[in-house]
Design an enzyme around this catalytic site. Structure first.
Site, PDB file in Angstrom:
ATOM      1  N   ARG A  57      -3.637 -27.547  16.354  1.00 24.32           N
ATOM      2  CA  ARG A  57      -3.930 -28.976  16.511  1.00 24.32           C
ATOM      3  C   ARG A  57      -2.858 -29.764  17.265  1.00 24.32           C
ATOM      4  O   ARG A  57      -3.169 -30.549  18.159  1.00 24.32           O
ATOM      5  CB  ARG A  57      -4.105 -29.660  15.133  1.00 24.32           C
ATOM      6  CG  ARG A  57      -5.464 -29.580  14.555  1.00 24.32           C
ATOM      7  CD  ARG A  57      -5.356 -29.480  13.047  1.00 24.32           C
ATOM      8  NE  ARG A  57      -4.675 -28.254  12.719  1.00 24.32           N
ATOM      9  CZ  ARG A  57      -5.293 -27.074  12.642  1.00 24.32           C
ATOM     10  NH1 ARG A  57      -6.575 -27.012  12.792  1.00 24.32           N
ATOM     11  NH2 ARG A  57      -4.615 -25.960  12.395  1.00 24.32           N
ATOM     12  N   THR A  58      -1.613 -29.569  16.868  1.00 20.59           N
ATOM     13  CA  THR A  58      -0.574 -30.430  17.443  1.00 20.59           C
ATOM     14  C   THR A  58      -0.465 -30.185  18.943  1.00 20.59           C
ATOM     15  O   THR A  58      -0.465 -31.115  19.745  1.00 20.59           O
ATOM     16  CB  THR A  58       0.771 -30.196  16.735  1.00 20.59           C
ATOM     17  OG1 THR A  58       0.551 -30.249  15.333  1.00 20.59           O
ATOM     18  CG2 THR A  58       1.787 -31.243  17.123  1.00 20.59           C
ATOM     19  N   LYS A  86      15.143 -13.145  26.104  1.00 18.22           N
ATOM     20  CA  LYS A  86      16.315 -12.552  26.770  1.00 18.22           C
ATOM     21  C   LYS A  86      17.610 -13.134  26.208  1.00 18.22           C
ATOM     22  O   LYS A  86      18.693 -12.827  26.692  1.00 18.22           O
ATOM     23  CB  LYS A  86      16.252 -12.831  28.276  1.00 18.22           C
ATOM     24  CG  LYS A  86      15.001 -12.327  28.955  1.00 18.22           C
ATOM     25  CD  LYS A  86      14.980 -12.813  30.409  1.00 18.22           C
ATOM     26  CE  LYS A  86      13.581 -12.775  30.965  1.00 18.22           C
ATOM     27  NZ  LYS A  86      13.444 -13.618  32.164  1.00 18.22           N
ATOM     28  N   ARG A 107       8.301 -28.093  18.756  1.00 14.59           N
ATOM     29  CA  ARG A 107       8.146 -27.583  17.383  1.00 14.59           C
ATOM     30  C   ARG A 107       9.100 -26.416  17.218  1.00 14.59           C
ATOM     31  O   ARG A 107       9.149 -25.522  18.062  1.00 14.59           O
ATOM     32  CB  ARG A 107       6.713 -27.134  17.108  1.00 14.59           C
ATOM     33  CG  ARG A 107       6.593 -26.424  15.765  1.00 14.59           C
ATOM     34  CD  ARG A 107       5.177 -26.171  15.368  1.00 14.59           C
ATOM     35  NE  ARG A 107       4.494 -27.394  14.998  1.00 14.59           N
ATOM     36  CZ  ARG A 107       3.277 -27.430  14.467  1.00 14.59           C
ATOM     37  NH1 ARG A 107       2.614 -26.314  14.262  1.00 14.59           N
ATOM     38  NH2 ARG A 107       2.707 -28.577  14.150  1.00 14.59           N
ATOM     39  N   HIS A 135       7.336 -34.037  10.311  1.00 12.76           N
ATOM     40  CA  HIS A 135       6.298 -33.888  11.348  1.00 12.76           C
ATOM     41  C   HIS A 135       5.767 -35.320  11.577  1.00 12.76           C
ATOM     42  O   HIS A 135       4.682 -35.671  11.121  1.00 12.76           O
ATOM     43  CB  HIS A 135       5.202 -32.947  10.820  1.00 12.76           C
ATOM     44  CG  HIS A 135       4.202 -32.496  11.829  1.00 12.76           C
ATOM     45  ND1 HIS A 135       4.091 -33.041  13.090  1.00 12.76           N
ATOM     46  CD2 HIS A 135       3.239 -31.545  11.745  1.00 12.76           C
ATOM     47  CE1 HIS A 135       3.099 -32.431  13.733  1.00 12.76           C
ATOM     48  NE2 HIS A 135       2.573 -31.522  12.941  1.00 12.76           N
TER      49      HIS A 135
HETATM   50  N1   CP Z   1      -1.404 -30.198  11.372  1.00 16.09           N
HETATM   51  C1   CP Z   1      -0.755 -29.359  12.214  1.00 16.09           C
HETATM   52  O1   CP Z   1       0.437 -29.516  12.508  1.00 16.09           O
HETATM   53  O2   CP Z   1      -1.532 -28.324  12.669  1.00 16.09           O
HETATM   54  P1   CP Z   1      -1.030 -27.190  13.658  1.00 16.09           P
HETATM   55  O3   CP Z   1       0.022 -26.389  12.909  1.00 16.09           O
HETATM   56  O4   CP Z   1      -2.244 -26.378  13.992  1.00 16.09           O
HETATM   57  O5   CP Z   1      -0.409 -27.844  14.857  1.00 16.09           O
END
Ligand code: CP
Length: 310
Positions: A57-58, A86, A107, A135
């Site tokens: 999603r993100t 590497k 991320r 997040h």
């Molecule tokens: N909600 C969320 O962060 O989903 P993903 O891990 O799929 O990005």
């Protein structure tokens, strides 16, 4: 010039209620704009993404959001196909991405990674999940969903259930909710209560009770925010097996909730919400994911354009 122009998004703690409401107003504007006008907002700009952990999603919602405001995106969604293999450092990878892009989405499994990247990058950095810490764009999307679906945030009774120890979305959501007058119930197995180091900070702004018993709260909640047990963050699989399947929200539970209550989940879902809940009017988790596309488009437009979507 809008106040988010050229700024990083690292922690939701950096925003007060008025700033969150500005983001929500901008999101409403984005949703109302004609698609051809929306595509003018960030025309020619590039979003770069670096995902050191899996995401559906993100990453895709940032991609989709950037396209919707007329920009393009490039990046690394599987770090095993990058020069990290590497031995290239995060610092050098971030430096490279700041050459290729106008804004960067990161991320990473380590707490503090986004703040570290922001210190190095010449471009704004958006935290798309840093370890178990935060997040923030998920919380913005969660708060926006509550506001849209319940028409308000103040005055609501909100239950948050599941893995409150390792779930970074929970921390960002709690810090965000600290700007509102809400009654929060934190429901988890004893071993997955929110981390003591964060409890003090959260308590300064938010009233909450902690419990293992979901049943006693069901009839009184306006919002039930369900979270996945974060198997990948447990240091010991035995400990995960002890709490796996602790809470499963099914139609039986839903029947005991208010008719207009809503069920949210940041997703991915494993087994903590039964699939037959999906077709009920209370299930808003896929709508919540859809709102994420618009909240992220609003954030990108404000970070990349002086006027944003105002
Ligand atoms: N909600 C969320 O962060 O989903 P993903 O891990 O799929 O990005």
């Amino acid at each position: 010039m809008n106040e988010f122009y050229c700024k990083d998004i690292i922690s939701i703690k950096d925003y007060d209620k008025s700033q969150l409401e500005t983001i929500f107003a901008s999101t409403d504007k984005i949703m109302q704009l004609d698609p051809s006008d929306r595509r003018e907002l960030c025309r020619g700009k590039t979003l770069g993404y670096l995902f050191y952990e899996p995401s559906t999603r993100t990453r895709l919602s940032f991609d989709s959001a950037m396209a919707s405001v007329g920009g393009n995106s490039l990046g690394i969604s599987d770090i095993s196909y990058s020069s990290t293999q590497k031995g290239e450092s995060l610092a050098d990878t971030v430096k490279m991405m700041s050459i290729y892009s106008d804004v960067m989405v990161l991320r990473h499994p380590l707490d503090g990674s986004s703040r570290f990247a922001a210190e190095i990058s010449d471009r704004p950095v958006i935290n798309a999940g840093s370890g178990t810490e935060e997040h923030p764009t998920q919380a913005i999307q969660d708060l926006f969903t509550i506001k849209k679906e319940k028409k308000k945030i103040d005055g609501l009774k909100i239950g948050i259930v599941g893995d409150l120890k390792y779930g970074r979305t929970v921390y960002s959501l709690l810090y965000g909710l600290g700007n509102y007058d809400v009654d929060v119930r934190l429901i988890s197995p004893e071993s997955l209560r929110i981390r003591p180091d964060s409890t003090y900070e959260i308590k300064k702004k938010l009233d909450f009770v902690e419990t293992v018993d979901i049943e006693e709260h069901l009839d009184d909640l306006d919002v039930l925010y369900v979270t996945r047990i974060q198997k990948e963050r447990f240091p010991d699989e035995e400990e995960y097996l002890k709490v796996r399947g602790s809470y499963v929200v099914g139609l039986d539970m839903l029947k005991r909730m208010k008719d207009d209550s809503i069920i949210l989940h940041p997703l991915p879902r494993i087994d903590e919400i039964a699939a037959d809940v999906d077709r009920t009017k209370n299930a808003k988790y896929f709508k919540q994911a859809e709102y994420g596309k618009y909240t992220r488009a609003a954030l990108l437009s404000m970070i990349l354009c002086k006027d944003g979507a105002s």
